[in-house]
Design an enzyme around this catalytic site. Structure first.
Site: not given
Ligand code: ARG
Length: 457
Positions: A154, A275, A281, A288
């Site tokens: 979980h 970024s 970043k 992704e």
């Protein structure tokens, strides 16, 4: 040049032609199309269906076309599909003999044969790429076997595990994917050639000859089915979808584990992105993208299943839709597997952060309960007593390792002095030595089991 103009008074209109064409994408089949034509022409010659002199011209012409496409001297363009292109070019080069190539054959059995040859090679390619990925995971597992990390359920810390066991889990998934591609390859290796348009042929063909030349294990038993069966494309797309589902889970772990919040792994700069506005970043764009592309391949699977489901026997032009779906899925699968193998080679493990995290969140609570159960306390009571200890810790801002013997004994007198040293992060992982478990020994056995099965490929 159309292969079918004779029956028509007028040529096809430009817009209808553009809509109908498939050469813009089925040109990828040029090699297998020529390979299948060479086998067919050889069979026609051997069976005396086409005179040897003509057949030899056909074979020479096909070889020359193959060499010219390969060298770039011949551009694949200006025809309805790859089959029309090769035949048209052949007739251009050798004249009337070329018009005999299509004897005892239809584009329907031809395209079904081409696709099987192409998908067969692609299944081999997928297996090879998956093998490279599993080999990389095995080397990460060997490195990780010295370390302990948190195991989750979980997405909450559950129990400490050996780091090799983590990598082995993905190897197990990808090994199943390799098995699935191998089974798909075996099932598709049946030759439709010789089924002609739908009903077979009246020429005295010998399908055994083409079967052997093209390396098919079997010959299709029903011509109606053979020309309209694209199960193998759907099956390949399922294999690709499930392999990408597994890869996408690894992406999700990568994104979490490389975040500041987790900090278990680092992705090197060469495999990260930045970024345009936030200078600080370092983003995980590659995992992704792989996760995102997975959905696109699922789309192709659902697409082909939907294409197939309402088709009356036998061939229908809807089946041309198998190609763009397949080619895109293949390219997506291959590029995702390649980039992820490179990425998994490059990540670095923050072993101290993983170890520290593995001890948090009361992750040894099961071991405390097991300690009691092994001293005769029924497991359910041991569970409840340990739950009380966790609650006590939460109320007093302590960890289980901070507790004194008195505090342990306050909830159950079966606790003895040795509980203070018996339950540690490392011993927790080490204690689970059952087959497939989280101990170092079990994880090493897991590595051997993966390597043994890898050898089959
Ligand atoms: N381009 C077609 C396909 O991909 C080739 C077969 C054409 N057959 C036909 N009867 N129109 O399916």
């Amino acid at each position: 040049m159309k292969l079918w103009q004779g029956r028509f008074e007028k040529p096809i209109s430009a817009d209808a032609d553009a809509f109908n064409e498939s050469l813009s994408f089925d040109r990828k089949l040029w090699q297998v199309d020529i390979e299948a034509s060479v086998a067919h022409a050889t069979m026609l010659k051997t069976c005396g269906i086409v005179p040897a002199e003509d057949a030899d011209k056909i074979l020479g012409g096909l070889e020359a076309i193959k060499a010219d496409i390969a060298s770039g001297a011949l551009a694949v363009e200006g025809a309805e599909d790859i089959h029309s292109f090769v035949e048209g070019e052949l007739v251009k080069r050798i004249g009337d003999a070329g018009k005999k190539l299509h004897t005892a054959r239809s584009r329907n059995d031809q395209v079904a044969t081409d696709m099987r040859l192409y998908v067969r090679k692609s299944a081999d390619g997928a297996i090879a790429l998956l093998k490279g990925l599993v080999e990389t995971l095995v080397s990460r597992a060997k490195e990780g076997a010295r370390y302990v990390m948190p195991g989750f359920t979980h997405l909450r810390k559950a129990q400490p595990i050996n780091c090799a066991q983590y990598f082995n889990a993905y190897s197990e998934m990808f090994l199943r994917d390799m098995d699935r591609f191998a089974a798909c390859r075996k099932r598709l290796n049946v030759m439709p050639l010789g089924s002609a348009a739908l009903a077979g042929t009246s020429y005295p063909i010998d399908r055994g000859i083409t079967q052997r030349l093209l390396g098919f294990d079997e010959i299709s038993e029903n011509s109606l089915d053979a020309v309209s069966d694209r199960d193998f494309v759907a099956e390949y797309l399922f294999c690709a979808s499930l392999a990408l589902a597994h890869l996408s889970r690894l992406c999700e772990d990568t994104i979490l584990y490389t975040s500041d919040e987790f900090g278990y792994w680092n992705i090197p700069d060469e495999y990260s992105t930045g970024s345009s506005i936030m200078p600080q970043k370092k983003n995980p764009d590659l995992p992704e993208l792989v996760r995102g592309k997975t959905g696109r391949v699922y789309g192709h699977l659902v697409g082909i299943l939907t294409t197939i489901k309402g088709l009356p026997l036998a061939y229908n032009k809807d089946l041309q839709e198998d190609k763009e779906a397949f080619f895109d899925a293949e390219e997506t699968l291959f590029s995702c597997l390649s980039i992820y193998t490179a990425l998994m080679k490059k990540i670095t493990l923050n072993v101290s952060a993983m170890f520290e995290a593995a001890g948090g969140g009361f992750s040894t609570a099961t071991d405390v309960a097991d300690y009691l159960a092994k001293r005769g306390v029924p497991f359910r009571d041991a569970h409840a007593a340990t739950g009380k200890l966790v609650r006590y810790c939460l109320e007093n801002g302590k960890a289980l390792t901070d507790l004194t013997l008195e505090e342990f004994r306050a909830v159950n007198t079966a606790f003895e002095e040795d509980v203070l040293s018996a339950v540690t992060t490392r011993s927790s992982a080490e204690g689970r030595n059952s087959v497939g478990g989280s101990s170092h020994r079990a994880a090493m056995r897991g590595i051997s089991a993966v390597r043994r099965r890898l050898k089959r490929f």
